[in-house]
Design a protein around this motif. Structure first.
Motif, short mmCIF file in Angstrom:
data_model
loop_
_atom_site.label_atom_id
_atom_site.label_comp_id
_atom_site.label_asym_id
_atom_site.label_seq_id
_atom_site.Cartn_x
_atom_site.Cartn_y
_atom_site.Cartn_z
N CYS A 284 1.02 -1.29 -0.02
CA CYS A 284 0.04 -0.11 -0.02
C CYS A 284 0.83 1.42 -0.04
O CYS A 284 0.77 2.25 -0.81
N LYS B 7 0.69 9.46 -0.02
CA LYS B 7 -0.67 8.73 0.38
C LYS B 7 -1.83 9.76 0.81
O LYS B 7 -1.62 10.68 1.63
N HIS C 268 -8.46 -2.97 -2.43
CA HIS C 268 -9.40 -1.91 -1.71
C HIS C 268 -11.05 -2.28 -2.05
O HIS C 268 -11.73 -1.90 -1.24
N GLU D 79 -2.61 -5.74 -3.06
CA GLU D 79 -1.55 -5.04 -2.15
C GLU D 79 -0.76 -6.25 -1.33
O GLU D 79 -1.56 -6.96 -0.68
N ASP E 247 -3.34 0.28 5.56
CA ASP E 247 -3.95 -0.87 5.10
C ASP E 247 -3.43 -2.18 5.62
O ASP E 247 -3.43 -3.26 5.06
N GLN F 247 -5.74 -5.30 4.95
CA GLN F 247 -6.09 -5.97 3.89
C GLN F 247 -4.94 -6.56 3.00
O GLN F 247 -4.96 -7.26 1.94
MN MN Z 1 -4.06 0.82 0.17
#
Ligand code: MN
Ligand code: PEP
Length: 363
Positions: free
Chosen positions: A128, A157, A298, A324, A335, A338
């Protein structure tokens, strides 16, 4: 009875006649409007003129003797004005450059020597956020082993909270470039500021425009003015049509190298971070010649359903997926929930290859 019937017939035939007269007047009006459009085009004058439109409406209302009330007259004529304005629009405004109508063959986006699109399935993978060179290198090594070439990582970001990790900025781009060159990979990284576009093209092979910036029109224009491919993600509350208009901003500025990405939209569902709009994939493929990707990370916000979601995306016609990957997701600076670790990544890719939805190697 028969007299009133014949009266009715007579009135109806008068209406038919008036309809034809109205039609003929509308056609005459349309021809004049088109001529005015040509003059305005030559003079470079705006087609829509709200002052003139208001004046025409005021004049009509002033002469209105009923039985229609003023509001109805305004409404009816506004429809006529709207249709007239459409007559003045140039053809390219009706057929978008990103549309298949304009360009029936699939666009193949060349990321250096790596072709993307044309039903070739491509994987974009990486953390990420770029956190360190060592972190990026571990993912790159795994990609190299698997014959995958598009390395992602966020240096700028767009975080929901201003107190969260904002990315390493230019240093992050430098890390990505160094590691990518070491393993002969290509860099995909998000740019959030139009002023950074020149800086970006020094380091990245694909400029990512994220969901939060899909309608940042200045950023889209800046991405249109460079010749680096763009990975454009659908806004979390954007329609498919709005995504295509966003892509049109880039393409109409001269950069035809655009990849579209469905990354899930916001719904009331809480068990996934977003709701993957799978129908967007065949819709985008149908409407546009640009390559279409699905960001499975995402879209879901979780790791346990990535394989079936990736299969669905590829089966629906996506040209590739984004995922990711982090060497140690538990300590990721963004993140963490995930991202998948390297063994999970390698299993995902080998399962997809076994299913036949992803070819053996990207070469
Ligand atoms: Mn991300
Ligand atoms: C990302 O891909 O790093 C990202 C922030 O995704 P999105 O813009 O889709 O939220």
């Amino acid at each position: 009875m028969s007299r009133s019937l014949s009266r009715l017939d007579e009135l109806r035939s008068r209406l038919d006649e008036i309809n034809l007269q109205l039609l003929s007047l509308m056609s005459k009006r349309g021809a004049i409007v088109k001529e005015i459009g040509e003059i305005k085009k030559k003079q470079g004058v705006q087609k829509f003129d709200p002052v003139r439109e208001r004046e025409m409406l005021e004049q009509l209302v002033k002469h209105n003797t009923g039985p229609f009330d003023d509001e109805t007259i305004r409404h009816l004529f506004k429809q006529i004005f709207k249709a007239s304005l459409e007559l003045q629009q140039d053809d390219h405004k009706k057929t978008l450059l990103v549309s298949r109508k304009d360009h029936p063959q699939d666009t193949v986006v060349m990321v250096g020597d790596e072709p993307v699109g044309n039903h070739r399935k491509t994987v974009v993978a990486g953390p990420c956020s770029v956190e360190s060179e060592e972190q990026v290198r571990k993912v790159a090594e795994s990609m190299k082993r698997q014959g995958l070439r598009l390395l992602r990582g966020g240096a700028f970001k767009p975080r929901t909270s201003p107190y969260d990790f904002q990315g390493l900025g230019e240093e992050g781009l430098r890390i990505l470039r160094r590691v990518a060159d070491e393993f002969d990979l290509k860099v995909v990284s998000e740019i959030v500021n139009p002023a950074d576009m020149e800086l970006a093209v020094k380091y990245v092979d694909v400029i990512q425009i994220g969901a939060r910036n899909m309608q940042n029109f200045e950023l889209l224009k800046a991405a249109g003015s460079v010749r680096t491919p763009v990975f454009l993600k659908r806004g979390m509350s954007a329609t498919v049509e709005e995504l295509l208009f966003a892509a049109e901003y880039i393409v109409s500025r001269g950069n035809r190298q655009v990849i579209l990405c469905e990354r899930g939209i916001r719904t009331y569902e809480k068990w996934t971070r977003n709701t993957l709009d799978i129908s967007a994939v065949p819709l985008l493929k149908q409407e546009s010649h640009l390559p279409v990707f699905v960001d499975i990370s995402h879209a879901t916000g979780r790791r346990d359903i990535l394989l079936p979601v990736a299969k669905a995306a590829l089966a629906a016609g996506a040209d590739g997926i984004m995922v990711e990957v982090h060497p140690e997701p538990a300590v990721a600076l963004s993140d963490a929930h995930q991202q998948i670790d390297i063994p999970q990544f390698e299993k995902l890719i080998s399962d997809l290859r076994e299913s036949g939805l992803l070819s053996e190697s990207q070469d």
